[in-house]
Design a protein around this motif. Structure first.
Motif, PDB file in Angstrom:
ATOM      1  N   LEU A  39       1.296  -1.149   0.317  1.00 36.59           N
ATOM      2  CA  LEU A  39      -0.131   0.237  -0.042  1.00 36.59           C
ATOM      3  C   LEU A  39       1.062   1.011  -0.085  1.00 36.59           C
ATOM      4  N   THR A  40       1.992   0.807   0.928  1.00 39.39           N
ATOM      5  CA  THR A  40       2.790   2.229   0.684  1.00 39.39           C
ATOM      6  C   THR A  40       3.920   2.329   0.392  1.00 39.39           C
ATOM      7  N   GLY A  43       0.572   1.209  -3.779  1.00 42.87           N
ATOM      8  CA  GLY A  43      -0.917   1.130  -3.495  1.00 42.87           C
ATOM      9  C   GLY A  43      -1.556   2.326  -4.236  1.00 42.87           C
ATOM     10  N   GLY A  44      -1.123   3.510  -3.744  1.00 39.99           N
ATOM     11  CA  GLY A  44      -1.565   4.839  -3.945  1.00 39.99           C
ATOM     12  C   GLY A  44      -1.555   4.601  -5.929  1.00 39.99           C
ATOM     13  N   CYS A  45      -1.026   4.500  -6.415  1.00 43.56           N
ATOM     14  CA  CYS A  45      -1.504   4.080  -8.069  1.00 43.56           C
ATOM     15  C   CYS A  45      -1.676   2.880  -8.485  1.00 43.56           C
ATOM     16  N   ILE A  48      -6.095   0.403  -4.104  1.00 43.72           N
ATOM     17  CA  ILE A  48      -5.897  -0.141  -2.894  1.00 43.72           C
ATOM     18  C   ILE A  48      -6.157  -1.878  -3.059  1.00 43.72           C
ATOM     19  N   SER A  52      -6.957   0.110 -10.813  1.00 40.61           N
ATOM     20  CA  SER A  52      -6.641   1.395 -11.303  1.00 40.61           C
ATOM     21  C   SER A  52      -7.318   1.615 -12.257  1.00 40.61           C
ATOM     22  N   ALA A  53      -6.561   3.041 -12.752  1.00 44.88           N
ATOM     23  CA  ALA A  53      -7.470   3.602 -14.136  1.00 44.88           C
ATOM     24  C   ALA A  53      -7.183   3.422 -15.299  1.00 44.88           C
ATOM     25  N   SER A  56      -4.477   4.294 -17.508  1.00 50.14           N
ATOM     26  CA  SER A  56      -3.347   5.028 -16.973  1.00 50.14           C
ATOM     27  C   SER A  56      -2.184   4.598 -16.211  1.00 50.14           C
ATOM     28  N   VAL A  57      -2.693   3.903 -15.528  1.00 56.54           N
ATOM     29  CA  VAL A  57      -1.412   2.859 -14.663  1.00 56.54           C
ATOM     30  C   VAL A  57      -2.236   1.095 -14.452  1.00 56.54           C
ATOM     31  N   ASP A  82      10.282   0.374 -11.236  1.00 59.14           N
ATOM     32  CA  ASP A  82       9.638   0.799  -9.577  1.00 59.14           C
ATOM     33  C   ASP A  82       9.751  -0.625  -8.894  1.00 59.14           C
ATOM     34  N   VAL A 163       0.307  10.794 -16.748  1.00 61.36           N
ATOM     35  CA  VAL A 163       0.294  12.316 -16.925  1.00 61.36           C
ATOM     36  C   VAL A 163       0.758  12.416 -15.503  1.00 61.36           C
ATOM     37  N   THR A 164       1.396  13.896 -15.298  1.00 59.18           N
ATOM     38  CA  THR A 164       1.297  14.171 -13.816  1.00 59.18           C
ATOM     39  C   THR A 164       1.409  15.279 -14.052  1.00 59.18           C
TER      40      THR A 164
END
Lengths: 167, 177
Positions: A39-40, A43-45, A48, A52-53, A56-57, A82, A163-164
């Motif tokens: 999660l840390t 999980g953000g991208c 949880i 995800s989207a 995008s991810v 990553d 994209v950010t």
């Protein structure tokens, strides 16, 4: 002296018995360490629950288990930049990736015969991160290899760089 | 047989104790010591851990658990943005007209109620113009922009229909330890 010792014993015993009971009543169960690290660190991208989207991810839930269909796919998800270059220790990263593949990513290619990642395997693979490779093209090649050997979900083919922007 | 100095000293000490203390008194002291011992952490690691648990962060020491429209609400230890709780939304729901992003960054905050660490997902609501209320900045566990996974300055509308930022929620994910 006997009275003092008895009183001290009683106070101590009451204190020792009462504190844990109060804590147990209030606190929920802690999440497993591998899930906390997922999660840390991821999980953000990736979501949880590993969803995800799309586009995008990459979604993990129900998909990552397919990568164990080929040796190239099995190695690929550890060598992702990553993953390989994360600050987690070899042992913790192994736990996280087994959680990502065998829990979030099930069904796993090979079923019950598929073996968990070992610490030694992860330690060896993460020394060869895919940092000097066109990642999208290489991923397409890996997924094509999976598709030629196993039945893989259609969603495994969907991927686009996120994209950010900044506030 | 020749006796060592240590033997002589040991015998003298034991005899002196036996003469001054009754057996019942010695047993009472020993019993009290055995029962009381677990209450006092003896190992350095235990002592350090106990000290850490009481320490927390600057944010957690000043945090409160009642008002989620104030910046010092305990879950906001890593938030950077405008509180959805001040904008018609809640801790887990976006204000009308905006949508939750599917992505977020996940940190952890100490709940002053039980002094334990909880995972918090900082999820932005997107798709409406910025809500100009309750702007807060918490930096616990936030990392610089070159580690974007844990950076709270990014607009976390990645994967949403639009990058238009409205406000931020602090969703409770679970107990970390």
């Amino acid at each position: 002296m006997g009275l003092v010792a008895g009183l001290m014993t009683l106070i101590t015993a009451v204190a020792l018995a009462a504190v844990p009971r109060a804590k147990r009543a209030q606190s929920p169960t802690p999440l497993p360490a591998a899930q906390v690290a997922y999660l840390t660190s991821c999980g953000g991208c990736h979501g949880i629950e590993g969803r995800s989207a799309p586009g995008s991810v990459p979604t993990l839930r129900g998909l990552t288990g397919s990568f164990l269909c080929t040796p190239q796919g099995r190695d690929f998800i550890i060598r992702l930049p990553d993953v390989a270059l994360t600050q987690l220790s070899d042992r913790r990263l192994t736990e996280v990736m087994n959680f990502v593949v065998f829990d979030l990513g099930a069904p796993v290619a090979g079923g019950e015969k598929a073996s968990l990642y070992t610490v030694a395997e992860v330690a060896r693979l993460r020394h060869h991160p895919l940092t000097d490779t066109g990642l999208t093209a290489y991923r397409n090649q890996v997924v094509a290899g999976l598709a030629s050997r196993c039945r893989v979900p259609l969603a495994l083919h969907v991927y686009a760089a996120p994209v950010t922007a900044s506030r | 047989m020749k006796r060592l100095l240590v033997d002589n000293l040991g015998e003298r000490l034991t005899r002196r104790l036996a003469g001054r203390l009754s057996r019942r008194s010695a047993l009472a002291r020993l019993g009290a010591l055995l029962v009381a011992a677990p209450a006092f952490p003896l190992l350095p690691v235990q002592r350090a851990r106990a000290a850490d648990e009481g320490k927390g962060t600057d944010f957690s020491r000043a945090a409160q658990t009642d008002d989620n429209t104030a910046c010092n609400y305990w879950r906001y230890c890593g938030i950077d943005g405008n509180l959805c709780a001040c904008c018609g939304g809640g801790m887990h729901s976006c204000p009308p007209g905006s949508q939750p992003s599917p992505t977020s960054w996940i940190g952890s905050c100490i709940n002053p109620a039980d002094q334990r660490s909880y995972l918090i997902a900082y999820r932005d609501c997107c798709g409406a113009s910025i809500c100009p209320k309750c702007s807060c900045l918490g930096t616990d566990h936030a990392m610089p922009i070159y580690r974007p996974q844990a950076n709270n300055h990014i607009i976390w509308c990645i994967g949403a229909n639009t990058f238009e930022y409205h406000c931020s929620m602090a969703i409770l994910v679970g107990l970390a330890e």
